[in-house]
Design a protein around this motif. Structure first.
Motif, PDB file in Angstrom:
ATOM      1  N   LEU A  52       7.418  -5.731   2.260  1.00 12.03           N
ATOM      2  CA  LEU A  52       6.598  -4.565   1.496  1.00 12.03           C
ATOM      3  C   LEU A  52       6.097  -3.409   2.809  1.00 12.03           C
ATOM      4  N   THR A  54       4.377  -0.471   4.626  1.00 11.22           N
ATOM      5  CA  THR A  54       3.001  -0.100   5.071  1.00 11.22           C
ATOM      6  C   THR A  54       2.790   1.055   6.084  1.00 11.22           C
ATOM      7  N   ARG A 215      -0.361  -7.657  -3.738  1.00 11.57           N
ATOM      8  CA  ARG A 215      -1.656  -7.088  -2.414  1.00 11.57           C
ATOM      9  C   ARG A 215      -2.445  -7.203  -2.946  1.00 11.57           C
ATOM     10  N   TYR A 217      -6.090  -5.526  -4.615  1.00  9.98           N
ATOM     11  CA  TYR A 217      -6.131  -4.237  -5.031  1.00  9.98           C
ATOM     12  C   TYR A 217      -7.304  -4.310  -4.805  1.00  9.98           C
ATOM     13  N   SER A 237       0.105   2.512  -4.465  1.00  4.77           N
ATOM     14  CA  SER A 237       0.699   0.998  -4.547  1.00  4.77           C
ATOM     15  C   SER A 237      -0.490   0.773  -6.121  1.00  4.77           C
ATOM     16  N   LYS A 240       0.632   2.327  -9.387  1.00  4.09           N
ATOM     17  CA  LYS A 240       2.151   1.271  -9.864  1.00  4.09           C
ATOM     18  C   LYS A 240       1.289   0.462 -10.956  1.00  4.09           C
TER      19      LYS A 240
END
Length: 250
Positions: A52, A54, A215, A217, A237, A240
């Motif tokens: 992932l 960042t 992740r 949230y 994110s 999404k």
């Protein structure tokens, strides 16, 4: 044949074992769509990993006294001190993104610390909660925190420190609620503990909510202290999960 996850990742990415372990510890490594939680977990040779990506911390505001930073998910708060040559005023969990402040001037920093102690600082967060929260909820439940080599763990107990959270739903999508959470106090893991207490834990909070996601949230959104007001926008994110953030007025 099996091998430790971080060693397999190091081979795949052509990085050191230490770098591979750090990526897993930060929650950035996935296999077959699932997060690799333990760096030392045994996995089959040939396992394929995805990472992932960042972003780097972004400066939102800076003057001679204070720095406001938008901290990415997985970034450790203490790393900001060496990167920006200033002292932390507040901290966020590694798994939490958003607004974090650093002070350049120690006298000003002590003044700000006093504001936090006297609960004269406005703090709001944005979170994706599991389930449908239809109405605003005020959670006034005391919290006690214990610390060990595995990190901090907080829970609601009668003789804990007072903790007050106001959780307001903003939008509902696919049995998940985007919520704004204002905290008057700042106990360790307060939002995570209080949201789990009302049966709407933060999506991705594996410690208190037992919910696995790419992740956690939870995002530090606003902070008002003395004459300063800061805001850190959400990253993509959150979109999404289906929330049209640009259409929302927090």
């Amino acid at each position: 044949m099996q091998e430790k996850a971080y060693k397999l990742l190091a081979l795949q990415e052509n990085i050191s074992n230490r770098e591979a372990k750090d990526l897993i510890d930060r929650g950035l490594v996935f296999s077959s769509g699932k997060k690799v939680v333990l760096a030392r977990a045994l996995m089959r040779e040939g396992t394929k990993f995805s990472l992932l990506k960042t972003k780097k911390p972004k400066i939102l505001f800076e003057d001679e006294k204070i720095l406001a930073i938008n901290k990415p998910y997985s970034y450790i708060s203490e790393e900001l001190e060496s990167e920006f040559k200033a002292k932390l005023l507040n901290r966020l969990d590694k798994e939490t993104s958003g607004l974090i402040l650093l002070c350049k001037d120690e006298t000003f920093r002590q003044l700000c610390i006093e504001e936090f102690k006297r609960q004269r600082v406005y703090k709001s967060y944005i979170a994706v909660l599991d389930g449908i929260l239809a109405e605003e909820v005020v959670v006034d439940e005391p919290i006690s925190t214990s610390k060990s080599k595995n990190g901090a763990f907080s829970k609601i107990v009668k003789d804990g420190q007072n903790a007050l959270s106001t959780i307001s739903p903003l939008m509902i999508q696919s049995k998940k609620t985007l919520a704004k959470i204002c905290i008057q106090t700042g106990r360790t893991h307060q939002i995570r503990v209080h949201s789990a207490f009302i049966k709407h834990p933060v999506v991705g909070d594996e410690k208190y909510g037992k919910i696995v996601a790419d992740r956690m949230y939870l995002h530090s959104y606003e902070l008002k202290i003395l004459d300063y007001e800061f805001k850190a926008n959400l990253d993509e994110s959150f979109a999404k999960l289906g929330f049209e953030l640009k259409n929302l007025d927090f």
